[in-house]
Enzyme design. Structure first.
Site, mmCIF file in Angstrom:
data_model
loop_
_atom_site.group_PDB
_atom_site.id
_atom_site.type_symbol
_atom_site.label_atom_id
_atom_site.label_comp_id
_atom_site.label_asym_id
_atom_site.label_seq_id
_atom_site.Cartn_x
_atom_site.Cartn_y
_atom_site.Cartn_z
ATOM 1 N N ARG A 88 45.749 39.725 33.711
ATOM 2 C CA ARG A 88 44.450 40.332 34.033
ATOM 3 C C ARG A 88 44.281 40.573 35.523
ATOM 4 N NH1 ARG A 88 41.628 38.316 29.156
ATOM 5 N NH2 ARG A 88 39.488 39.060 29.054
ATOM 6 N N ARG A 127 29.519 41.641 17.141
ATOM 7 C CA ARG A 127 30.680 41.123 16.402
ATOM 8 C C ARG A 127 30.585 39.627 16.105
ATOM 9 N NH1 ARG A 127 35.727 41.597 20.788
ATOM 10 N NH2 ARG A 127 35.045 39.874 22.085
HETATM 11 P P1 AMP Z 1 39.121 37.266 26.079
HETATM 12 O O1 AMP Z 1 39.080 36.501 24.802
HETATM 13 O O2 AMP Z 1 40.483 37.799 26.400
HETATM 14 O O3 AMP Z 1 38.034 38.315 26.169
HETATM 15 O O4 AMP Z 1 38.814 36.206 27.252
HETATM 16 C C1 AMP Z 1 37.582 35.490 27.311
HETATM 17 C C2 AMP Z 1 37.385 34.894 28.700
HETATM 18 O O5 AMP Z 1 38.467 33.985 28.989
HETATM 19 C C3 AMP Z 1 37.422 35.889 29.847
HETATM 20 O O6 AMP Z 1 36.157 36.496 30.069
HETATM 21 C C4 AMP Z 1 37.851 35.010 31.015
HETATM 22 O O7 AMP Z 1 36.789 34.199 31.471
HETATM 23 C C5 AMP Z 1 38.856 34.079 30.355
HETATM 24 N N1 AMP Z 1 40.234 34.632 30.386
HETATM 25 C C6 AMP Z 1 41.004 34.996 29.312
HETATM 26 N N2 AMP Z 1 42.216 35.442 29.696
HETATM 27 C C7 AMP Z 1 42.219 35.370 31.058
HETATM 28 C C8 AMP Z 1 43.176 35.699 32.065
HETATM 29 N N3 AMP Z 1 44.367 36.212 31.738
HETATM 30 N N4 AMP Z 1 42.829 35.486 33.359
HETATM 31 C C9 AMP Z 1 41.638 34.966 33.703
HETATM 32 N N5 AMP Z 1 40.676 34.648 32.820
HETATM 33 C C10 AMP Z 1 40.956 34.837 31.500
#
Ligand code: AMP
Length: 216
Positions: A88, A127
């Site tokens: 990310r 969702r």
């Molecule tokens: P997601 O399920 O991928 O939408 O991730 C949910 C939350 O987890 C994000 O809003 C971030 O706070 C954290 N997160 C997930 N993946 C990452 C990553 N690769 N780098 C930094 N934060 C992450």
């Protein structure tokens, strides 16, 4: 084949990753799922990450890179990975290149799923998932056939992510545009990017992804 799914929150990365995992025998690595598990288990990592996730901010690179490195180590000799929600940041992408290098592998394809911000807010805010089997639903687009009962496993328990509110989604989108979107250029420089239109219905997106993966 090692595949990165890149796109804003709500673009359908998780849905597509699960399908590709079954179809192509690849291992899905979702840092979001790993972090939510750490929060639920009350670990030190979960404590550090939880507050940032609630605000829609990214957790520090070193924490997620450590998680990915650990999981990649546990999966030696497989057919490859689908990286969902990682990398990310440019720092994470560089770390991923190093991890792949150490395995004698590479990121082969980067699928960028494009969706506009207002559509994403509507998608995410409605969702929910079955608390037992994880099947995904939506208040407007995909309700259970029998109200309150999961189509797949019959459970009556459903869950909504605490960071799926409009305010937090807007913060997550801001983080995406500022920190994650630059990765498109990073991977374009390596000739690995294939763009798909994430505004289309799920089947069309699936088809586009399959074509992107099967084309040389
Ligand atoms: P997601 O399920 O991928 O939408 O991730 C949910 C939350 O987890 C994000 O809003 C971030 O706070 C954290 N997160 C997930 N993946 C990452 C990553 N690769 N780098 C930094 N934060 C992450």
């Amino acid at each position: 084949m090692n595949l990165v799914l890149l796109g804003p929150p709500g673009a359908g990365k998780g849905t597509q990753a699960k399908r590709l995992q079954d179809l192509r025998a690849l291992v899905q690595l979702s840092t979001g799922d790993m972090l939510r598990a750490a929060v639920a288990a009350g670990t030190e990592l979960g404590r550090q990450a939880g507050a940032l996730m609630e605000r829609g901010e990214l957790v520090p690179d070193e924490l997620v890179i450590g998680l990915i490195a650990e999981r990649m180590d546990l999966n030696k000799g497989g057919k490859g990975f689908i990286l969902d929600g990682f990398p990310r940041t440019i720092g994470q992408a560089e770390a991923l290149d190093r991890l792949m290098d150490a395995r004698g592998e590479t990121v082969d394809r980067v699928i960028v799923i494009g969706v506009d911000d207002d559509a994403l807010v509507a998608r995410i805010a409605g969702r929910f998932t079955c608390a037992k089997c994880g099947e995904g639903y939506h208040d407007l687009f995909k309700r259970p056939k029998t109200a309150g009962v999961c189509d797949c496993c019959g459970s009556t328990q459903f869950a909504r992510r605490p960071d799926d509110t409009e305010k937090v989604v807007r913060a997550r989108l801001k983080a995406y545009h500022a920190q994650t979107e630059p990765l498109v250029g990073y991977y374009e420089g390596q000739g690995k990017v294939r763009a798909v239109d994430g505004m289309a219905d799920i089947e069309t997106v699936q088809k586009e992804i399959d074509q992107a993966l099967d084309a040389a």
